[in-house]
Design a protein around this motif. Structure first.
Motif: not given
Length: 519
Positions: A395-399, A428-432, A454-456, A496-500
């Motif tokens: 799932v691509e979201l806006t930044k 998979l949430l992500c954005c460019t 980026q992704s989570r 971009a998880s907490k640990r990253g």
């Protein structure tokens, strides 16, 4: 009678020994039948005088045998080299007070002394190994006194599953000659150079190759060990026998599959992945962790081919071109310089865009999960598709929308991600990190890091609420953003998880593979 009462209260009826069985063991294997006795002294009595009250509160009994199976355990063989423990029991009021541990420590030391005495006698057969069966919740108790779990026991005893444990008895002067009984393991933080960053995985290296039947037998043990580590993934690896030309792994065209390692000479290893709850087919960070362990153990090894359940995966020692992969570009300690790194090759996974009905269902699920995120508006969700295996939904979201996704159970209802059966693994949430202007040219957004996307990644269906860094997800993420950005080399991915964590990705279209490079 007292021991039989404790036995009956400690085991279900289909597992408890009969009175006659206990009497047999006490008569024929008396030295291996040891009791824990509670001694109560009267206040006025001298401790040395025999006026105290004694009460049996637990016991351990065993018989000797040469084979550990249901039939052999019913009789005592005086010359047996195995000592099979039948019962380790403590009366209910005295449990969870260290009595069982103390009993076991005393029992093991006593048997070691008996074995040493037997070894010193030229014509006496000595006990070589202690063996027993245990239920999963008691394995830790036995491991604390030196036992090792070897997997699920083939012996059926009652309705519950049992595990086979052993403790090899070795004389002090033979310690250095003896092979280690335990299996080596490591925990590795993958996709990071910072302590406490990236994604931790456990790696267990088995000493020999497993046949398909042996692997099936160990499956439950693999699950148990993974649950004990309680990390997002545990990898089990073992070296495969050198393949003949006829046995080489081959692609659809009949040629040797050297794409996985870029044609480099390679050592072959089997690899299997387990979360704390289930087995999964592929895991990137556990593959990277396994490669790191094997490269560390063998400085001459430069390439590894991992044979997973469904994929052939390559890992190579790789020199990294100097480049910054940092959360704070001013922090030189996080720079990735010319030090040795590992590159891995994974299969690409194509996406199919969701239909309107599935997209509506998906968005309803996401709204109920990420309650602080606004998914309304025409452009907030820019794309939604599912990979070719039906495992992951991208799932691509806006930044702006992506950045509004918070952390933790107070903001995310993870269980709601399990309500839709349209996918089997993860979301998979992500954005460019770049935007496209009206002329179709790319412009960097303000205040971005050096990443391209980026992704989570969320996997409640696999027992993982949010994965810190997910290498396998980039089998889908990388080709998607490579196409979107028109860039197939040196794509920098930031999870971009907490640990990253950070991954440098390259797409090889002719081979339909993704190359991930990381520490």
């Amino acid at each position: 009678n007292r021991c039989h009462e404790i036995e009956k209260s400690s085991y279900p009826p289909d597992e408890a020994a009969t009175r006659s069985a206990l009497q047999y063991r006490q008569h024929h294997a008396e030295k291996y039948f040891r009791c824990a006795v509670l001694r109560r002294l009267d206040d006025d009595d001298d401790e040395e005088e025999d006026h105290d009250e004694r009460e049996v509160i637990g016991f351990i009994c065993a018989t000797r045998t040469n084979s550990f199976d249901h039939e052999s355990m019913s009789a005592h063989n005086h010359s047996g080299r195995l000592l099979a423990i039948h019962s380790v029991v403590v009366e209910e009021p005295y449990r969870r007070q260290g009595v069982a541990s103390a009993m076991l420590q005393d029992y093991v030391q006593t048997v070691k002394m008996i074995s040493a005495q037997q070894r010193s006698s030229a014509d006496a057969c000595h006990i070589e190994t202690l063996v027993l069966m245990a239920k999963s919740h008691l394995i830790g108790l036995y491991c604390t006194v030196g036992f090792h779990c070897l997997g699920v026991s083939p012996i059926v005893h009652g309705s519950e599953q049992w595990f086979h444990l052993e403790l090899t008895l070795v004389q002090e002067d033979e310690q250095e000659k003896a092979a280690p009984v335990g299996l080596p393991f490591w925990t590795v933080d993958a996709f990071t150079r910072k302590a406490g960053g990236g994604n931790p995985a456990a790696v267990v290296v088995l000493p020999k190759a497993l046949s398909a039947a042996e692997e099936a037998e160990k499956a439950e043990w693999f699950k148990l060990v993974a649950a004990e580590f309680n990390l997002s993934e545990t990898a089990f690896v073992w070296a495969l026998k050198k393949m003949s030309t006829e046995d080489d792994i081959r692609g659809e065209d009949g040629k040797r599959d050297e794409e996985a390692t870029g044609g480099a000479a390679s050592s072959d290893y089997a690899i299997r992945y387990f979360t704390p709850t289930v087995e999964v087919d592929l895991c990137g960070h556990a593959t990277l962790a396994s490669a790191a362990v094997l490269f560390q153990q063998n400085s001459k090894l430069n390439a590894i081919t991992f044979h997973a359940k469904k994929d052939v995966l390559g890992a190579n020692r790789a020199q990294q071109q100097q480049r910054q992969l940092t959360e704070n570009n001013d922090d030189d300690d996080d720079a990735i310089d010319d030090e040795l790194r590992i590159s891995m090759n994974f299969p690409q996974k194509a996406l199919t865009e969701l239909g309107e009905d599935d997209k509506v269902t998906l968005l309803d699920m996401l709204r109920s999960t990420f309650t602080n995120v606004s998914l309304e508006g025409e452009n907030n969700v820019q794309y939604a598709g599912i990979d070719e295996d039906g495992g992951d939904v991208l799932v691509e979201l806006t930044k702006e929308c992506f950045d509004s996704v918070d952390y933790g159970p107070n903001s995310i209802n993870y269980q709601n991600l399990m309500t839709w059966d349209g996918y089997s693994r993860g979301i998979l949430l992500c954005c460019t990190m770049v935007s496209t202007d009206g002329d179709g040219t790319e412009e960097e957004e303000e205040d971005t890091s050096t990443s391209d996307f980026q992704s989570r990644c969320f996997f409640p269906k696999c027992g993982i609420s949010e994965d810190p860094v997910t290498g396998s997800a980039h089998c889908t993420l990388t080709p998607y953003f490579a196409s979107k950005l028109g860039k197939t080399t040196s794509l920098i991915a930031h999870q971009a998880s907490k640990r990253g964590g950070w991954i440098e990705c390259n797409v090889h279209e002719e081979q339909r593979r993704v190359e991930d490079g990381s520490n």
